[in-house]
Design an enzyme around this catalytic site. Structure first.
Site, PDB file in Angstrom:
ATOM      1  N   HIS A 194       0.926  -1.032  -0.068  1.00 26.72           N
ATOM      2  CA  HIS A 194      -0.006  -0.245  -0.175  1.00 26.72           C
ATOM      3  C   HIS A 194       0.783   1.193   0.061  1.00 26.72           C
ATOM      4  O   HIS A 194       0.362   2.179  -0.581  1.00 26.72           O
ATOM      5  CB  HIS A 194      -0.958   0.050   1.097  1.00 26.72           C
TER       6      HIS A 194
ATOM      7  N   CYS B 172      -3.830  -3.188 -15.653  1.00 26.63           N
ATOM      8  CA  CYS B 172      -4.086  -2.301 -15.123  1.00 26.63           C
ATOM      9  C   CYS B 172      -3.442  -2.481 -13.461  1.00 26.63           C
ATOM     10  O   CYS B 172      -3.751  -1.642 -12.445  1.00 26.63           O
ATOM     11  CB  CYS B 172      -5.699  -2.210 -14.375  1.00 26.63           C
TER      12      CYS B 172
END
Length: 568
Positions: free
Chosen positions: A199, A496
């Protein structure tokens, strides 16, 4: 695996630390470090029984205050940052964590000690589970530290605000801290732990901050020393020669000027089209992305609509959220991904099973196998929001593993007048791409999870960061195989995942036959500019050269050599 990060002395008094590249870019500045976290004395006397109720109330008030602040910050963020902040707010209010701490308080533990003990207990469980659950340990400890500071009346822990542009060095960062970084003041980020798809790295990429992770020896570098970070090479030079650093930064800024001049559409220098799209999380993120020259949305994540809700949003509520995003990109391509929850992103209103390994459990499309109503209502909401829109939005499902799953999903999407596709994140789906393409109209490769599952490596593990590098030839072989299947079927295949944000790798992906690339807004212009400077034949040569290598370092070197023999 290319081996552990290395430490190389480059001149007297200077050395270069090597880690795993996460976000491209070059910057030179003094180093800063996060402020130390508050560590209360856990040897304090037990709380008197008459005071335990008020101690519990103080604990719950502190957790509520932390959760409220995180939610407030989420409303001012977008994309992955908003998702992380919302998830951490939900963690601060998690009934399981709160319950364990309350039991300790009822037995006489001070609130701060109870919070830390509950966190240690959950962290041990998450670590043993591994995968995406282990990734949540940093988030959980960050929430605990904020609660402890609130109880003590101390300032909330976090990153100092430097007086001048600086490079942040840390063991690891809580995503909530990364989400709040000012890219005008924190011009580089280096951590001794983490992986290229953590993250922290993803948010740094969204902010456009050069980032290197999993760096051996970084903990020994003090604040204040001058450093030169190269996010593409995965290096941090400590005490570099000032003239060398200045030349490196100047050359990078010249390249950035060329990047800033790129306005699209995406194509190679000889006119071969490659759509350059953007990843968004919500309408705020979509509006922010409009400042970048993306041609549309290649990944609209819908998790944010669900993760912070006690009950499932209604079809009308969901439709309003989707419509707001569609409106921002009216007349442009939009690819929306259905709910990717489960594992580290459980839904409060769904009946999630207790799983020995949630990272390999009920996640994404697999939730529909347990409760098809959640998917059906989401598709109804998407169809409502997409009514009469041109072009028709494309809809894809995450975590598809079999052709049967793709067939069932495609039928449900087509029944609502939408364009069906699936994500390729599981190696089985890449190997069955031809069979899956018989049922859907497009594929989109999520390279973050594809790397994690292909290499059997937790993307948060610093020890395994080289394995989750998107340049791993085994991962790229599956990407190439999927792209070839799409070319044979006459159906588009896009990427993506974070691999689409690497300008050099973008050229390789185009050489495989990838038709679209979707990345964080900050990466869009760099990817488009890189493609505009090479021909399709250049890309194909680079792709072939990469597939002939056996480790990420050689793969990068082969691509550079194929795209520019003199070593651009």
């Amino acid at each position: 695996m290319s081996g552990p990060p290395q430490v190389t002395r480059i001149s007297q008094g200077a050395l270069t630390l090597r880690g795993t590249p996460a976000v491209p870019g070059i910057a030179a500045a003094p180093a800063v470090r996060p402020a130390p976290r508050l560590r209360p004395d856990l040897r304090s006397e037990p709380v008197a029984e008459s005071d335990r109720a008020s101690e519990r109330e103080a604990f719950l008030a502190a957790t509520a205050a932390v959760a409220d602040r995180l939610r407030e910050r989420a409303t001012h963020a977008s994309g992955a940052a908003a998702e992380v902040l919302s998830a951490n707010a939900a963690m601060a209010a998690d009934r399981g964590w709160l319950g364990v701490a309350e039991i300790s308080i009822a037995a006489g533990s001070p609130a701060a000690a109870a919070a830390i003990a509950a966190t240690d207990q959950f962290a041990e469980v998450f670590t043993k589970l591994g995968g995406l659950m282990a990734e949540r340990v940093t988030d959980l400890r960050d929430v605990c530290d904020r609660v402890v500071a609130e109880l003590a009346g101390a300032p909330e822990p976090g990153i100092p605000t430097p007086q001048r542009p600086s490079i942040l060095l840390a063991d690891d960062l809580a995503p909530a801290d990364t989400a709040g970084l000012d890219p005008n003041l924190i011009v580089g980020l280096a951590t001794s732990r983490g992986g290229p798809t953590s993250h922290t790295a993803i948010i740094a990429r969204q902010l456009g901050i050069p980032c290197v992770v999993a760096i051996a020896g970084l903990d020994d570098v003090p604040a204040g020393v001058q450093v030169l970070i190269d996010g593409s090479a995965g290096s941090v030079a400590v005490g570099p020669d000032p003239e060398t650093a200045a030349r490196a930064v100047a050359e990078y800024r010249r390249r950035e000027s060329r990047t800033a001049a790129w306005t699209g559409p995406g194509a190679t220098s000889d006119g071969h089209p490659v759509e350059i799209l953007v990843n968004v999380q919500d309408a705020a993120g979509a509006r922010a992305a409009r400042s970048h020259p993306a041609e549309g949305i290649g990944l609209f994540r819908t998790e944010l609509c669900f993760l912070d809700h006690e009950s499932e949003p209604s079809v009308a509520e969901q439709a309003d959220i989707y419509r707001d995003v569609f409106d921002v990109y009216a007349g442009s391509k939009v690819v929306i991904r259905t709910l990717d929850a489960g594992s580290d992103k459980p839904l409060r209103f769904a009946d999630h099973p207790d799983e020995a390994n949630p990272a390999l459990g009920v996640r994404g499309i697999r939730i529909a196998a347990r409760d098809s109503g959640i998917l059906d209502r989401q598709l109804d909401a998407i169809a409502s929001a997409a009514a009469d829109r041109i072009p028709t939005p494309w809809v894809m499902a995450p975590m598809i593993s079999t052709a049967a799953e793709a067939k069932s999903f495609a039928a449900a999407v087509r029944a609502r007048g939408l364009v069906p596709g699936v994500m390729i994140e599981v190696p089985a789906a890449a190997l069955l791409a031809e069979a899956i393409l018989e049922h859907v109209d497009f594929l989109s490769i999520g390279t973050n999870d594809l790397a994690q599952y292909t290499m059997a490596a937790d993307r948060m593990s610093a020890e395994l960061a080289a394995l989750t590098d998107p340049w791993q030839p085994a991962v790229l072989a599956l990407v190439a195989r999927t792209a070839t299947a799409g070319t044979s079927a006459g159906k588009p295949v896009g990427v993506c995942g974070e691999a689409a944000a690497d300008p050099l790798l973008a050229c390789v992906l185009a050489g495989f036959g990838i038709r679209s690339l979707s990345a964080a807004g900050a990466a869009v212009a760099a990817v488009g500019a890189a493609l505009s400077e090479v021909t399709l034949d250049d890309c194909r040569r680079a792709a072939a050269a990469v597939l002939a290598t056996s480790d990420p370092e050689r793969a990068r070197a082969a691509a550079r050599a194929a795209l520019d023999p003199v070593g651009r």
